[in-house]
Design a protein around this motif. Sequence first.
Motif, PDB file in Angstrom:
ATOM      1  N   UNK A 138      -2.595  -2.637  -3.333  1.00  0.00           N
ATOM      2  CA  UNK A 138      -1.968  -2.024  -2.155  1.00  0.00           C
ATOM      3  C   UNK A 138      -1.043  -3.021  -1.459  1.00  0.00           C
ATOM      4  N   UNK A 139      -0.099  -2.456  -0.725  1.00  0.00           N
ATOM      5  CA  UNK A 139       0.631  -3.256   0.243  1.00  0.00           C
ATOM      6  C   UNK A 139      -0.287  -3.381   1.445  1.00  0.00           C
ATOM      7  N   UNK A 140      -0.629  -4.594   1.831  1.00  0.00           N
ATOM      8  CA  UNK A 140      -1.515  -4.742   2.987  1.00  0.00           C
ATOM      9  C   UNK A 140      -0.791  -5.407   4.160  1.00  0.00           C
ATOM     10  N   UNK A 141       0.518  -5.242   4.181  1.00  0.00           N
ATOM     11  CA  UNK A 141       1.276  -5.667   5.361  1.00  0.00           C
ATOM     12  C   UNK A 141       2.019  -4.430   5.865  1.00  0.00           C
ATOM     13  N   UNK A 192       2.829  -6.746   1.547  1.00  0.00           N
ATOM     14  CA  UNK A 192       1.679  -7.458   0.979  1.00  0.00           C
ATOM     15  C   UNK A 192       1.438  -6.964  -0.436  1.00  0.00           C
ATOM     16  N   UNK A 247      -2.068  -6.800  -2.708  1.00  0.00           N
ATOM     17  CA  UNK A 247      -3.476  -7.157  -2.547  1.00  0.00           C
ATOM     18  C   UNK A 247      -4.375  -6.347  -3.473  1.00  0.00           C
ATOM     19  N   UNK A 288       0.765   3.607   4.235  1.00  0.00           N
ATOM     20  CA  UNK A 288      -0.600   3.947   3.831  1.00  0.00           C
ATOM     21  C   UNK A 288      -0.720   4.357   2.371  1.00  0.00           C
ATOM     22  N   UNK A 289       0.399   4.722   1.752  1.00  0.00           N
ATOM     23  CA  UNK A 289       0.334   5.080   0.342  1.00  0.00           C
ATOM     24  C   UNK A 289       1.214   4.188  -0.525  1.00  0.00           C
ATOM     25  N   UNK A 316      -6.286  -0.564  -8.209  1.00  0.00           N
ATOM     26  CA  UNK A 316      -5.207  -0.161  -7.314  1.00  0.00           C
ATOM     27  C   UNK A 316      -4.805  -1.363  -6.459  1.00  0.00           C
ATOM     28  N   UNK A 344       1.352   1.655  -3.028  1.00  0.00           N
ATOM     29  CA  UNK A 344       0.371   1.087  -3.952  1.00  0.00           C
ATOM     30  C   UNK A 344       0.882   1.147  -5.377  1.00  0.00           C
TER      31      UNK A 344
END
Lengths: 115, 327
Positions: free
Chosen positions: A96-99, A63, A65, A106-107, A94, A109
Motif C-alpha cells: 500500500x501507499x502509506x503516505x 509510501x 509498505x 485509500x485504494x 498487497x 495499492x
Amino acid sequence: MNRFIAMAVAVPLFVVGMAASMDTPPRVVTISAKRFEFTPNQITLKRGEPVTLRVSAEDRDHGFYQKDLKIDLDLTPDHASEVTITPDKSGRYVVICDHFCGSGHGNMKMVINVE
Amino acid sequence: MSKPFDRRKFLKVSGMSLGVGALISVAPALGAGGPAARVRDFFRRRNGEVVKPFTLVQLSDAHVGFQGPPNPTGTKAFERAIDIVNGLNPQPELILFTGDLTHEAEVPGEHARRMQLFQTLTSRLKTKKVLYVPGEHDAALDNGVLYRQFFGETHYAFDHRGVHFIALDNVSSGKPAVGAEQIEWLKRDIARYPHTTPIVVFTHRPLFDLRPDWEWFTRDGDDVLNVLAPYENVTILYGHIHRHDVHESEHAMHYASRSMIFAFPDPTTTGDKKPVPFDKEKPFANLGLQSLAERRGRLGVDDVELSLQEFSGTDGVQQILKSGELL
Ligand SMILES: [Cu+2]
C-alpha cells in the motif's frame, strides 16, 4: 595423493562459485507511483530469488509498505528509492501507499505475487 | 494485594452507535473502595474534581464535504446524529470526535469551507464540551496546518471526573504513525498518574494491526500500547474503519465507532476495501444499528444490545429512543 588434488581443486572452485553469486546483482523491478496508482500494479517474484524493487514517485510523496515482506519505502519525486528482498514464502502480498496523498489514497495499492 | 478493577466494568459500551457513534457510560467502578478509592483521592487532590459516573458520546468520520455514490445525502446522517445526541437524557458530558470531521478538497479554500460547515453543524450540539482529534482526511495533506486553525492542537490530555483523557494524533505526519515526539510527550503526561487511573485514549486509526493492507493500523501503535501497558484501565476509542469493532489487546480494550457517511465491510471476510453500497430505502442503515453482540460478543451482555437486535433500521432508533433504554 589423488584425494589431495581433488581438495586443492575443489576449494578454489567453491570460492569462485561464491564470488560469482555475490557479484551477480539481483534482478531489478522498476515501479512508478503517482496519485493513486502504482505501475505496474501487479508483479510476480520467485520464492528465494533476491530482487531489487526500484520505486519512483512521479507527482508527490507517497509510501510503499508491505510489512510481511519487510518493504517500507518513503517515496519522493527527486529520486528513486530501493529495497532488495528475498521473499521466502509464496503468497499474494498487497503493498500500500502509506503516505496520505489525497482522496483516492485509500485504494492506492499493488500486488506482489510470490511463487 | 488489591485486585485491579475490571476494565470492562469501567467503560460500559451500551448498545453502541445508533448510527451515530458510541454512547458510553463511564466509571461505575469509581464508587467502589480499594484501588478505585485511591484513584478518587488522587483526582480530588489533583483537580478538586468530584468523581462520579457520567456518559459520553463518541462520534466519528462525518467526512463533511464528501460527495459520492456510497452516500449521496451529504451531511444528512451527521445532522441526524446531532439530533439524536441532543435527544439523550441525561445529556452526555463529553463528546469525543475521533477524526475525519471533513473530507479533503482539491480546490483552494474549499477544505476551510468544509471545516466551517462542520463547526456550524456541531454548534447545534447541546453538549458544549466537544473534543477532537484529526483524521487523515482533515490533516494529512498539510500536516495539520488548517486543522489547527479550526480545532487547536492535534494531541493533548485532560481530566474529567476521575478519568484521564488522552487525544493522540496518528495522521498529521502523512503516515499512519504517532511519532517519537508524541510518544515522549505521552510518557511524560501519564507518568504522574497512578496505575489504577482510568485512561481513555481517543485517536483516529486503530493502534493495533486490524487490517494493514487496508491501512487499518498505526505503524508505531505497539510503542503507544507499551507506554500504556502499566496502566490497568485503558480504553481506546477510535474511528477510521467506518464500522463498529471491539478488540482486546493485552493491556487495553479498543472500540471503533461507526461512521456518519458510509460503512466499510467486515475486514475478516472481505478482500477489497470498498464501501458498503448506499441503500436509499434505508439511508442510515449501514451507518449503525449492528449490535455489539453481532461482533465478537465481548461486551454482548446487556439489554440494550438485545433491543438493537430486535429492532432494525431507522425504526429501531426511534423505538429505542422512546423506550428510554439508552442509558
Ligand atoms: Cu499515495
